[in-house]
Design a protein around this motif. Structure first.
Motif, PDB file in Angstrom:
ATOM      1  N   HIS A 169       0.829  -1.204   0.000  1.00 28.61           N
ATOM      2  CA  HIS A 169       0.000   0.000   0.000  1.00 28.61           C
ATOM      3  C   HIS A 169       0.867   1.259   0.000  1.00 28.61           C
ATOM      4  N   ASP A 170       1.922   1.253   0.805  1.00 25.07           N
ATOM      5  CA  ASP A 170       2.797   2.421   0.894  1.00 25.07           C
ATOM      6  C   ASP A 170       3.485   2.712  -0.440  1.00 25.07           C
ATOM      7  N   LYS A 171       3.898   1.648  -1.144  1.00 25.31           N
ATOM      8  CA  LYS A 171       4.626   1.813  -2.411  1.00 25.31           C
ATOM      9  C   LYS A 171       3.680   1.967  -3.601  1.00 25.31           C
ATOM     10  N   GLY A 172       2.385   1.693  -3.382  1.00 23.65           N
ATOM     11  CA  GLY A 172       1.430   1.809  -4.469  1.00 23.65           C
ATOM     12  C   GLY A 172       1.619   0.771  -5.549  1.00 23.65           C
ATOM     13  N   SER A 173       2.136  -0.393  -5.189  1.00 21.69           N
ATOM     14  CA  SER A 173       2.391  -1.451  -6.163  1.00 21.69           C
ATOM     15  C   SER A 173       2.422  -2.792  -5.450  1.00 21.69           C
ATOM     16  N   THR A 174       2.054  -3.849  -6.183  1.00 22.46           N
ATOM     17  CA  THR A 174       2.140  -5.189  -5.611  1.00 22.46           C
ATOM     18  C   THR A 174       3.550  -5.765  -5.737  1.00 22.46           C
ATOM     19  N   THR A 175       4.417  -5.070  -6.443  1.00 23.77           N
ATOM     20  CA  THR A 175       5.826  -5.444  -6.536  1.00 23.77           C
ATOM     21  C   THR A 175       6.650  -4.333  -5.903  1.00 23.77           C
ATOM     22  N   PHE A 176       7.474  -4.677  -4.923  1.00 21.29           N
ATOM     23  CA  PHE A 176       8.147  -3.646  -4.137  1.00 21.29           C
ATOM     24  C   PHE A 176       9.367  -4.236  -3.437  1.00 21.29           C
ATOM     25  N   SER A 177      10.225  -3.359  -2.954  1.00 21.59           N
ATOM     26  CA  SER A 177      11.364  -3.758  -2.133  1.00 21.59           C
ATOM     27  C   SER A 177      11.113  -3.305  -0.700  1.00 21.59           C
ATOM     28  N   ILE A 178      11.580  -4.090   0.258  1.00 21.62           N
ATOM     29  CA  ILE A 178      11.469  -3.716   1.660  1.00 21.62           C
ATOM     30  C   ILE A 178      12.843  -3.282   2.167  1.00 21.62           C
ATOM     31  N   PRO A 179      12.920  -2.518   3.255  1.00 19.83           N
ATOM     32  CA  PRO A 179      14.213  -1.995   3.710  1.00 19.83           C
ATOM     33  C   PRO A 179      15.065  -2.998   4.484  1.00 19.83           C
ATOM     34  N   PHE A 180      14.564  -4.231   4.688  1.00 20.95           N
ATOM     35  CA  PHE A 180      15.244  -5.205   5.527  1.00 20.95           C
ATOM     36  C   PHE A 180      15.804  -6.372   4.716  1.00 20.95           C
ATOM     37  N   ASN A 181      16.973  -6.890   5.147  1.00 22.78           N
ATOM     38  CA  ASN A 181      17.392  -8.201   4.658  1.00 22.78           C
ATOM     39  C   ASN A 181      16.662  -9.268   5.471  1.00 22.78           C
ATOM     40  N   ARG A 182      16.925 -10.536   5.194  1.00 23.46           N
ATOM     41  CA  ARG A 182      16.135 -11.594   5.829  1.00 23.46           C
ATOM     42  C   ARG A 182      16.340 -11.640   7.353  1.00 23.46           C
ATOM     43  N   ASP A 183      17.569 -11.446   7.811  1.00 23.59           N
ATOM     44  CA  ASP A 183      17.826 -11.424   9.261  1.00 23.59           C
ATOM     45  C   ASP A 183      17.090 -10.264   9.922  1.00 23.59           C
ATOM     46  N   GLU A 184      17.145  -9.091   9.284  1.00 21.57           N
ATOM     47  CA  GLU A 184      16.496  -7.909   9.852  1.00 21.57           C
ATOM     48  C   GLU A 184      14.977  -8.052   9.842  1.00 21.57           C
ATOM     49  N   LEU A 185      14.443  -8.675   8.788  1.00 19.85           N
ATOM     50  CA  LEU A 185      13.003  -8.884   8.724  1.00 19.85           C
ATOM     51  C   LEU A 185      12.543  -9.790   9.867  1.00 19.85           C
ATOM     52  N   ALA A 186      13.335 -10.832  10.150  1.00 18.80           N
ATOM     53  CA  ALA A 186      13.012 -11.714  11.275  1.00 18.80           C
ATOM     54  C   ALA A 186      13.035 -10.942  12.587  1.00 18.80           C
ATOM     55  N   ASP A 187      14.015 -10.062  12.747  1.00 16.45           N
ATOM     56  CA  ASP A 187      14.084  -9.248  13.964  1.00 16.45           C
ATOM     57  C   ASP A 187      12.902  -8.288  14.045  1.00 16.45           C
ATOM     58  N   TYR A 188      12.508  -7.729  12.911  1.00  7.50           N
ATOM     59  CA  TYR A 188      11.370  -6.797  12.903  1.00  7.50           C
ATOM     60  C   TYR A 188      10.077  -7.517  13.281  1.00  7.50           C
ATOM     61  N   LEU A 189       9.889  -8.735  12.762  1.00  5.19           N
ATOM     62  CA  LEU A 189       8.665  -9.491  13.030  1.00  5.19           C
ATOM     63  C   LEU A 189       8.730 -10.272  14.339  1.00  5.19           C
ATOM     64  N   CYS A 190       9.919 -10.264  14.976  1.00  5.18           N
ATOM     65  CA  CYS A 190      10.129 -10.992  16.238  1.00  5.18           C
ATOM     66  C   CYS A 190       9.869 -12.492  16.043  1.00  5.18           C
ATOM     67  N   VAL A 191      10.482 -13.054  15.002  1.00  3.08           N
ATOM     68  CA  VAL A 191      10.356 -14.482  14.722  1.00  3.08           C
ATOM     69  C   VAL A 191      11.740 -15.059  14.457  1.00  3.08           C
ATOM     70  N   ASN A 192      11.815 -16.380  14.447  1.00  2.00           N
ATOM     71  CA  ASN A 192      13.069 -17.070  14.162  1.00  2.00           C
ATOM     72  C   ASN A 192      13.421 -16.931  12.691  1.00  2.00           C
ATOM     73  N   ARG A 193      14.682 -16.668  12.408  1.00  2.00           N
ATOM     74  CA  ARG A 193      15.102 -16.414  11.033  1.00  2.00           C
ATOM     75  C   ARG A 193      14.925 -17.648  10.150  1.00  2.00           C
ATOM     76  N   SER A 194      15.319 -18.818  10.634  1.00  2.00           N
ATOM     77  CA  SER A 194      15.189 -20.041   9.835  1.00  2.00           C
ATOM     78  C   SER A 194      13.723 -20.374   9.577  1.00  2.00           C
ATOM     79  N   ALA A 195      12.892 -20.195  10.618  1.00  2.00           N
ATOM     80  CA  ALA A 195      11.465 -20.468  10.460  1.00  2.00           C
ATOM     81  C   ALA A 195      10.845 -19.494   9.462  1.00  2.00           C
ATOM     82  N   LEU A 196      11.288 -18.243   9.480  1.00  2.00           N
ATOM     83  CA  LEU A 196      10.772 -17.262   8.526  1.00  2.00           C
ATOM     84  C   LEU A 196      11.143 -17.647   7.098  1.00  2.00           C
TER      85      LEU A 196
END
Length: 224
Positions: A169-196
């Motif tokens: 919604h923020d990018k106005g497109s269904t194709t987009f980049s997020i500011p996090f790598n996979r480790d950072e995304l896991a930290d942001y979501l408070c989940v295990n990196r391997s499980a993510l």
């Protein structure tokens, strides 16, 4: 500071100020320009500070840690974005978060009390900056509410999809980049990196998303 004036004039804090007015405003706020190495802490959780920061170059992460040492990324901020408002305002006895550079960065440090107190020169533009600051605080509160909404989802998939839908919604497109790598995304979501990573692979197999590194496509039939 001169090379950064055009960029600062476009930031939420200094919106509506001209490049001619900015140097006077920065003088009022006792601005200091500092450089930091990659992965260097600018502010530690529990530190006390009188400064708020504006990213001039590079990126910084806003980080919290729980009693067990588990790290959570609250946000990643780029040029023009602010941090340290709560700690500098003294609304809390110390900083509730840590701020660490993601890469080599340049930061503009401003005295918070000089910002919220009308200056002795009665600058015509000072009141505009105070109003801008209120808008920045409101936007940051919205960001925190969004993070709480994501974390309140019951499953990892729901957390991830809620985050991706908001990014879309923020990018106005269904194709987009997020500011996090996979480790950072896991930290942001408070989940295990391997499980993510496993969950993302499943969602790709099921045709819900496609993903390569931090680039995602979210398909119309993605369930929430």
């Amino acid at each position: 500071m001169e090379p950064y004036l055009p960029m600062l004039a476009q930031t939420p804090l200094f919106a509506s100020l001209t490049q001619e007015e900015l140097p006077h405003m920065l003088s009022c706020l006792q601005a200091r320009h500092k450089k930091f190495e990659a992965r260097q802490f600018i502010l530690h959780e529990t530190d006390s500070t009188e400064d708020l920061g504006v990213v001039l170059h590079g990126q910084v992460q806003i980080i919290t840690e729980d009693a067990f040492g588990n790290r959570s990324i609250t946000a990643k901020l780029g040029p023009g974005e602010l941090f340290g408002q709560v700690a500098a305002s003294k609304l809390a006895p110390s900083s509730p978060v840590s701020v660490m550079t993601d890469s080599e960065s340049e930061i503009l440090l401003l005295k918070f009390n000089k910002l919220v107190t009308p200056c002795t020169r009665a600058c015509s533009f000072h009141s505009r900056v105070i109003e801008n600051m209120m808008n920045v605080l409101a936007e940051r509160n919205l960001m925190m509410n969004r993070k709480l909404s994501i974390l309140s989802q019951r499953t990892m998939r729901e957390k991830l999809l809620t985050y991706l839908v908001w990014q879309s919604h923020d990018k106005g497109s269904t194709t987009f980049s997020i500011p996090f790598n996979r480790d950072e995304l896991a930290d942001y979501l408070c989940v295990n990196r391997s499980a993510l990573s496993r969950e993302i692979s499943k969602m790709i197999e099921e045709g819900i998303i496609s993903s390569e590194r931090n680039h995602f496509t979210l398909y119309d039939h993605s369930p929430l």
